[in-house]
Scaffold this active site. Structure first.
Site, PDB file in Angstrom:
ATOM      1  N   GLU A  19      -4.336   9.525   8.149  1.00 39.50           N
ATOM      2  CA  GLU A  19      -2.888   9.342   8.270  1.00 39.50           C
ATOM      3  C   GLU A  19      -2.300  10.225   9.370  1.00 39.50           C
ATOM      4  OE1 GLU A  19      -0.280   8.259   5.437  1.00 39.50           O
ATOM      5  OE2 GLU A  19      -1.670   6.642   4.925  1.00 39.50           O
ATOM      6  N   TYR A  46      -0.918   8.473  -2.721  1.00 37.18           N
ATOM      7  CA  TYR A  46      -0.883   8.294  -4.166  1.00 37.18           C
ATOM      8  C   TYR A  46      -2.112   8.895  -4.852  1.00 37.18           C
ATOM      9  CZ  TYR A  46       2.906   4.751  -4.195  1.00 37.18           C
ATOM     10  OH  TYR A  46       4.103   4.079  -4.100  1.00 37.18           O
ATOM     11  N   GLY A  47      -3.162   9.180  -4.075  1.00 28.66           N
ATOM     12  CA  GLY A  47      -4.473   9.484  -4.633  1.00 28.66           C
ATOM     13  C   GLY A  47      -4.520  10.591  -5.678  1.00 28.66           C
ATOM     14  N   CYS A  68     -11.350   2.631  -0.574  1.00 27.84           N
ATOM     15  CA  CYS A  68     -10.020   3.038  -0.110  1.00 27.84           C
ATOM     16  C   CYS A  68      -9.776   2.280   1.176  1.00 27.84           C
ATOM     17  CB  CYS A  68      -9.945   4.541   0.120  1.00 27.84           C
ATOM     18  SG  CYS A  68      -8.351   5.075   0.835  1.00 27.84           S
ATOM     19  N   THR A  69      -8.638   1.644   1.287  1.00 31.58           N
ATOM     20  CA  THR A  69      -8.392   0.776   2.436  1.00 31.58           C
ATOM     21  C   THR A  69      -8.154   1.561   3.727  1.00 31.58           C
ATOM     22  OG1 THR A  69      -6.060   0.633   1.747  1.00 31.58           O
ATOM     23  CG2 THR A  69      -7.548  -1.144   1.053  1.00 31.58           C
ATOM     24  N   HIS A  70      -8.005   2.883   3.628  1.00 30.66           N
ATOM     25  CA  HIS A  70      -7.922   3.712   4.837  1.00 30.66           C
ATOM     26  C   HIS A  70      -9.280   3.870   5.511  1.00 30.66           C
ATOM     27  CE1 HIS A  70      -4.060   4.939   3.145  1.00 30.66           C
ATOM     28  NE2 HIS A  70      -3.794   5.642   4.233  1.00 30.66           N
ATOM     29  N   ASP A 112       0.859  -1.185   0.000  1.00 23.18           N
ATOM     30  CA  ASP A 112       0.000   0.000   0.000  1.00 23.18           C
ATOM     31  C   ASP A 112       0.895   1.234   0.000  1.00 23.18           C
ATOM     32  OD1 ASP A 112      -2.681   1.235   0.177  1.00 23.18           O
ATOM     33  OD2 ASP A 112      -1.920   2.044   2.053  1.00 23.18           O
ATOM     34  N   CYS A 129      -4.178  -1.490  -2.318  1.00 18.02           N
ATOM     35  CA  CYS A 129      -4.284  -0.042  -2.497  1.00 18.02           C
ATOM     36  C   CYS A 129      -5.159   0.177  -3.719  1.00 18.02           C
ATOM     37  CB  CYS A 129      -2.898   0.560  -2.715  1.00 18.02           C
ATOM     38  SG  CYS A 129      -2.879   2.310  -3.176  1.00 18.02           S
ATOM     39  N   ASN A 130      -6.277   0.855  -3.538  1.00 14.73           N
ATOM     40  CA  ASN A 130      -7.186   1.062  -4.655  1.00 14.73           C
ATOM     41  C   ASN A 130      -6.590   1.952  -5.739  1.00 14.73           C
ATOM     42  OD1 ASN A 130     -10.158  -0.056  -4.234  1.00 14.73           O
ATOM     43  ND2 ASN A 130      -9.330   0.461  -2.217  1.00 14.73           N
ATOM     44  N   THR A 131      -5.844   2.978  -5.337  1.00  6.00           N
ATOM     45  CA  THR A 131      -5.249   3.861  -6.332  1.00  6.00           C
ATOM     46  C   THR A 131      -4.235   3.114  -7.189  1.00  6.00           C
ATOM     47  OG1 THR A 131      -5.552   5.780  -4.870  1.00  6.00           O
ATOM     48  CG2 THR A 131      -4.001   6.018  -6.689  1.00  6.00           C
TER      49      THR A 131
END
Length: 275
Positions: free
Chosen positions: A159, A43-44, A193-195, A11, A74-76
């Site tokens: 974050e 990265y978004g 989004c994994t966050h 990620d 990581c989706n992005t």
């Protein structure tokens, strides 16, 4: 874990740890290596070219660590880099290795959750701009309407450890109100989004009771388990001593402090310098 052949979990930062947590819970016997590219996160909002460059560097690092299989948690990265890596890079690097993402397994089943055939997708601007979820969900559920919403403030809040603060309420409510106003028939929201699972309590707080919220951790873990059952040649290559190692491209103390909240238990990381 010398001479091990672990599964790599990647990620851009901490978010993939929510997926990793579900994978380890379901399949604790495998060896794993996690890498968070925190020094270059998030990265978004980065371009397709930059995300591909960064992700490919990390994938090559996993291969050097002995990983025959890498999961882009990581989706992005899955939206902007996975296809190019699979189709153009892997054949030259090592055709026997595999890199998988989180979008396809989610798209394969998300349509089963909705009765109104209307789904909200919350993600980074990069994921939303790519249109990946609309494309993939339409392949499996052409009757489902997908309404995507970028939530650019959520990852920075998470974050920086502000996901539980009262201040986060404003931005959670803001994006959810915009989404539900634009498509009131939504009965299912995917956290793409994994966050975002760290905001789950706040997200549910600002949604109608009938709207269900779906996180990806369990979906990806189930999909990986099925993949290994079907691909015995890969499953047999993986070592199984329940080893887990964490790496970050940034400060290890910060990673350990924040990462423990995502992973659900204490994390001790090592710093890596990517070439």
């Amino acid at each position: 874990m010398d001479n091990s052949r672990p599964i790599g979990i990647f990620d851009s930062g901490y978010g993939g740890l929510t997926v990793f947590k579900s994978i380890v819970a379901k399949m604790p016997h495998y060896d794993y290596v996690y890498l968070g590219d925190n020094a270059r996160a998030p990265y978004g909002n980065r371009s397709f070219e930059t995300v591909h460059e960064y992700t490919l560097q990390c994938v090559k690092w996993f291969f050097e660590m002995g990983c025959p299989l890498v999961i882009l948690a990581c989706n992005t990265a899955s939206a902007k880099a996975l296809r190019t890596i699979q189709q153009q890079d892997l054949p030259d690097i090592d055709p026997a290795k595999r890199v998988l993402g989180v979008i396809r397994p989610t798209a394969e089943i998300i349509g089963d959750y909705t009765k109104t055939r209307s789904i909200g997708v919350l993600g980074t601007r990069g994921t939303v701009t790519s249109g990946s979820y609309e494309i993939e969900i339409n392949k499996f559920f052409p009757d489902v309407k997908v309404h995507s919403m970028g939530c650019p403030m959520w990852v920075p809040l998470i974050e920086n450890g502000e996901y539980a603060s009262i201040g986060a309420d404003y931005f959670v409510e803001k994006y959810l109100d915009e989404l539900m106003t634009s498509a009131p028939d939504i009965d299912t929201i995917l956290l793409a989004c994994t966050h975002y699972p760290l905001l789950m309590d706040k997200i549910r707080k600002f949604l109608p009771a009938h709207v269900q919220v779906v996180a990806q951790g369990g979906i990806v873990a189930d999909s990986l388990s099925t993949y290994l059952d079907k691909h015995t040649e890969m499953e047999q290559r993986l070592t199984k001593s329940s080893g887990v190692r964490f790496f970050t491209t940034d400060d290890t103390s910060d990673f350990d402090r924040h990462g423990s909240a995502f992973f659900g238990r204490n994390v001790q990381s090592e710093k890596v310098h990517l070439k």
